[in-house]
Motif scaffolding. Sequence first.
Motif, short mmCIF file in Angstrom:
data_model
loop_
_atom_site.label_atom_id
_atom_site.label_comp_id
_atom_site.label_asym_id
_atom_site.label_seq_id
_atom_site.Cartn_x
_atom_site.Cartn_y
_atom_site.Cartn_z
N GLN A 178 -15.83 -7.97 3.15
CA GLN A 178 -15.79 -8.20 4.59
C GLN A 178 -16.66 -7.17 5.33
O GLN A 178 -17.41 -7.51 6.22
CB GLN A 178 -14.34 -8.06 5.04
CG GLN A 178 -14.03 -8.69 6.33
CD GLN A 178 -12.51 -8.76 6.54
OE1 GLN A 178 -11.73 -8.23 5.78
NE2 GLN A 178 -12.12 -9.43 7.59
N GLU B 261 -15.14 -13.48 3.98
CA GLU B 261 -15.78 -13.70 5.29
C GLU B 261 -17.23 -13.25 5.24
O GLU B 261 -17.70 -12.50 6.10
CB GLU B 261 -15.01 -12.96 6.39
CG GLU B 261 -13.59 -13.47 6.48
CD GLU B 261 -12.84 -12.93 7.67
OE1 GLU B 261 -13.46 -12.69 8.70
OE2 GLU B 261 -11.62 -12.76 7.55
N PRO C 258 -3.90 -16.09 9.20
CA PRO C 258 -4.14 -15.21 10.34
C PRO C 258 -4.61 -13.81 9.91
O PRO C 258 -4.42 -13.42 8.76
CB PRO C 258 -2.78 -15.11 11.03
CG PRO C 258 -1.84 -15.91 10.25
CD PRO C 258 -2.52 -16.48 9.06
N THR C 259 -5.19 -13.12 10.85
CA THR C 259 -5.68 -11.76 10.57
C THR C 259 -4.50 -10.86 10.16
O THR C 259 -3.42 -10.96 10.72
CB THR C 259 -6.45 -11.21 11.79
OG1 THR C 259 -6.83 -9.89 11.49
CG2 THR C 259 -5.65 -11.22 13.07
N GLY C 260 -4.73 -10.05 9.16
CA GLY C 260 -3.69 -9.13 8.69
C GLY C 260 -2.67 -9.79 7.77
O GLY C 260 -1.68 -9.15 7.38
N SER C 261 -2.93 -11.03 7.35
CA SER C 261 -1.92 -11.72 6.52
C SER C 261 -2.01 -11.30 5.04
O SER C 261 -1.12 -11.61 4.27
CB SER C 261 -2.09 -13.24 6.65
OG SER C 261 -3.41 -13.61 6.28
N GLY C 262 -3.07 -10.57 4.68
CA GLY C 262 -3.14 -10.05 3.30
C GLY C 262 -4.20 -10.71 2.43
O GLY C 262 -4.18 -10.56 1.21
N LYS C 263 -5.16 -11.42 3.06
CA LYS C 263 -6.18 -12.16 2.29
C LYS C 263 -7.07 -11.19 1.50
O LYS C 263 -7.27 -11.36 0.29
CB LYS C 263 -7.04 -13.02 3.23
CG LYS C 263 -6.24 -13.99 4.07
CD LYS C 263 -7.10 -14.81 5.00
CE LYS C 263 -7.83 -14.00 6.05
NZ LYS C 263 -6.97 -13.38 7.07
N THR C 264 -7.59 -10.18 2.21
CA THR C 264 -8.48 -9.22 1.54
C THR C 264 -7.72 -8.49 0.45
O THR C 264 -8.23 -8.29 -0.67
CB THR C 264 -9.06 -8.23 2.58
OG1 THR C 264 -9.78 -8.98 3.55
CG2 THR C 264 -9.97 -7.21 1.95
N TYR D 281 0.86 -1.20 0.00
CA TYR D 281 0.00 0.00 0.00
C TYR D 281 0.88 1.24 0.00
O TYR D 281 0.66 2.18 -0.72
CB TYR D 281 -0.90 0.02 1.23
CG TYR D 281 -2.02 -0.97 1.16
CD1 TYR D 281 -3.12 -0.74 0.35
CD2 TYR D 281 -1.98 -2.14 1.91
CE1 TYR D 281 -4.16 -1.66 0.29
CE2 TYR D 281 -3.00 -3.06 1.86
CZ TYR D 281 -4.10 -2.81 1.03
OH TYR D 281 -5.11 -3.72 0.97
N TYR E 58 -6.79 -2.58 -6.73
CA TYR E 58 -5.39 -2.16 -6.72
C TYR E 58 -4.67 -2.96 -7.82
O TYR E 58 -5.11 -4.05 -8.17
CB TYR E 58 -4.71 -2.51 -5.39
CG TYR E 58 -5.44 -2.04 -4.17
CD1 TYR E 58 -5.41 -0.70 -3.80
CD2 TYR E 58 -6.14 -2.94 -3.36
CE1 TYR E 58 -6.07 -0.26 -2.66
CE2 TYR E 58 -6.81 -2.50 -2.23
CZ TYR E 58 -6.77 -1.17 -1.88
OH TYR E 58 -7.42 -0.73 -0.77
N ILE F 104 2.86 -6.03 1.58
CA ILE F 104 1.74 -6.78 2.16
C ILE F 104 1.67 -8.16 1.51
O ILE F 104 1.43 -9.14 2.18
CB ILE F 104 0.41 -6.02 1.95
CG1 ILE F 104 0.50 -4.60 2.53
CG2 ILE F 104 -0.75 -6.78 2.56
CD1 ILE F 104 0.71 -4.51 4.01
N1 LIG Z 1 -5.98 0.54 2.55
C1 LIG Z 1 -4.91 0.19 3.23
N2 LIG Z 1 -3.87 1.03 3.35
C2 LIG Z 1 -2.76 0.67 4.03
N3 LIG Z 1 -2.62 -0.52 4.64
C3 LIG Z 1 -3.62 -1.40 4.55
C4 LIG Z 1 -4.82 -1.10 3.85
N4 LIG Z 1 -5.65 -2.15 3.94
C5 LIG Z 1 -4.99 -3.08 4.66
N5 LIG Z 1 -3.79 -2.63 5.03
C6 LIG Z 1 -2.79 -3.40 5.77
O1 LIG Z 1 -2.47 -4.53 5.00
C7 LIG Z 1 -2.35 -5.68 5.80
C8 LIG Z 1 -3.21 -6.80 5.23
O2 LIG Z 1 -4.54 -6.41 5.34
P1 LIG Z 1 -5.74 -7.33 4.81
O3 LIG Z 1 -6.99 -6.59 5.01
O4 LIG Z 1 -5.41 -7.80 3.47
O5 LIG Z 1 -5.63 -8.54 5.85
P2 LIG Z 1 -6.57 -9.79 6.00
O6 LIG Z 1 -5.73 -11.00 5.86
O7 LIG Z 1 -7.74 -9.68 5.14
O8 LIG Z 1 -6.98 -9.65 7.54
P3 LIG Z 1 -8.38 -10.02 8.24
O9 LIG Z 1 -8.42 -11.51 8.39
O10 LIG Z 1 -8.30 -9.34 9.54
O11 LIG Z 1 -9.46 -9.51 7.39
C9 LIG Z 1 -2.72 -5.28 7.20
O12 LIG Z 1 -1.51 -5.15 7.94
C10 LIG Z 1 -3.37 -3.93 7.06
O13 LIG Z 1 -3.04 -3.11 8.13
#
Ligand SMILES: Nc1ncnc2c1ncn2[C@@H]1O[C@H](COP(=O)(O)OP(=O)(O)OP(=O)(O)O)[C@@H](O)[C@H]1O
Length: 607
Positions: A449, A531, A402-408, A378, A418, A383
């Motif tokens: 989500q 999710e 895990p949460t924050g691993s970058g799935k979304t 980002y 993006y 990420i």
């Molecule tokens: N728009 C954004 N700008 C900057 N950083 C971002 C943005 N969106 C997410 N992040 C960061 O990117 C990383 C991955 O986020 P992402 O939402 O992909 O995680 P995730 O695996 O979907 O987590 P979760 O299971 O909690 O939904 C996180 O550390 C988050 O802080």
Amino acid sequence: MGRRIESLMNNVRQIHRFVRVSGVRPVRFAGSTILNFVSSLLEGISIGLIIPLLDIIMRRGETPLLAQISPLNAMIGLLPERRLKYVFFTVLGCLFGAIAIKHFFIYYSDLLVSKISRAAEQSLRVKIFNGYLGYSKIAFDRARIGHLTDLATSQVIYACDVFRYGHNFLLYGFMLTVHLMIMCVISWKLTLVSFLFIPFIYLALRMIAQKIKFSTQFKFKADQELNAYLHDSLSNMALIHSYTNEAAESRRYESMSEKSRQSLHSIWKKILFAPHIQEVILAFTISVLISVCVFIFLRGSAALGFSSFLTFFVFLRRFSTSVTACGTCVAEISKSFEPMGRILQMLENQEAYSIKNGATPFSGLESDIEFRNVSFAYEETRILDSVSVTFEKNKMTAILGPTGSGKTTLIHLIPRFYDPTGGTIRLNGRPLQEYDLRSLRRKIALVSQDTQIFNTSIRENIVYGLETHVSQEALDNVVKKSYLYDFIMSLPARYETLVGESGVRLSGGEKQRLAIARALLKNPDVFVFDEATSSLDMETELSIQRSVDELTKGKTVIVIAHRLSTIRNADTLVVLEKGKVTEQGKFSDLVRKEGRFRHYWSFQNID
Ligand SMILES: Nc1ncnc2c1ncn2[C@@H]1O[C@H](COP(=O)(O)OP(=O)(O)OP(=O)(O)O)[C@@H](O)[C@H]1O
Ligand SMILES: [Mg+2]
């Protein structure tokens, strides 16, 4: 001097760019300009007629100043006494007529410009909104919604003030030219003396205009912050209430509002001061002129009649009013530069904010979706780190981690919210960037989500974005599959029930089911569920999964889920950790392996 000319030229160029961007054709100003010009001539005629009028009156009084300069006066001198009153009323009638027509013309020309201004405002608002529609997600991530709404609303109005004040500037500019010319005709010497005050007025006005321009930058910044803060607070009112932070929020709002008040007051101080300083300089000039006139009369060498002198002063007064009005217009136009600049910056740099569109229409998914060494950041932090996965066509792939691993983040690359910072994503063997965005996104349904709901009816939310008419039967069917039917039927207005801001009148689970119904109705090639059932109870979740499995059969499905129940049916599992794929394969294989998947999911008793 060179710098000043350069700055003036920059301002003119900016206005020219703004006129172009606002979609107003310059030729549309022709009508109002002509009317302004004719009005100025009528103004000159109406005031000029004071001379014969006074002369007629003074001949009656047998004033020694009767033998006057103009041929009209000579004519009046020749007229027989009984015809004089007809001439008097004719001249008076012409004077009145000239004033009445002038005002009608000014009104009509104001009306024309007002029409152009409103059209420009409307066109700019739509262009800005369309610009926002084309913004990439990253541009929204970086922006503040309050700033964006402020630009499309109040800043557009401030910027379009340039038309009104530009038009007024032209009108008064014409008028003062006419005044000046007639003053020169009456006495060029007195006109020259009158000009003593012009440099002083110019200097005072320039200084004031510069200060206004400077202050408006502060004002617009303060206003933007205020709007953004207001938007933020209103969106998070429940948080403010639950943390009982009303007093602190109120103090913060008051302090921001105070900044806006201060900067506006500072601008108005200057705007209100401008005409008065001009009047004082003018009063001084008139005093000088009167002294000169009295001196000339006392010496008995007056070349002008009394009526001409008087008319000269009337013209001088009108001239100064026009100069004051021009000054006010300049001050007002100065206020428009800041918002004009912001609007131009946004509209002229669309590419910087939007995702580049491809040319190839996407007709449907014919093969797998391939990620090859895809990386994404980002900002600075990576990420996704060299992700290589294949989402097989017409199969279901589950992403977990895990949460924050970058799935979304990963799934947001598919509809091109993006673009990857490294590697490639291929669809039907072609890089994703080559496809036309609209056709690509029409083939993908994403249930995100954070469920997104418009403040409209349930029906409008479900059929959102569909180009074809949806029959009631099809709608009922999909709503039943999403386990929303009984709920909708229990509402007083059923499908027409309004859901409130961001669907506030619905529960978390109801919102999720509504989003699922919307995606099922879209019936695309690729379904992405992020999710999508996390807020539902186990029983409802299982029931919905059965329906979704049935309705998405033969489609490519990507699902992000934490619950074992959701991913069990997936054909392939992908484990993502800290932006890297650490494991992938079939559920049965991964369960047997003592790897990351087993460790991660051991908490859910996979045995
Ligand atoms: N728009 C954004 N700008 C900057 N950083 C971002 C943005 N969106 C997410 N992040 C960061 O990117 C990383 C991955 O986020 P992402 O939402 O992909 O995680 P995730 O695996 O979907 O987590 P979760 O299971 O909690 O939904 C996180 O550390 C988050 O802080
Ligand atoms: Mg997520």
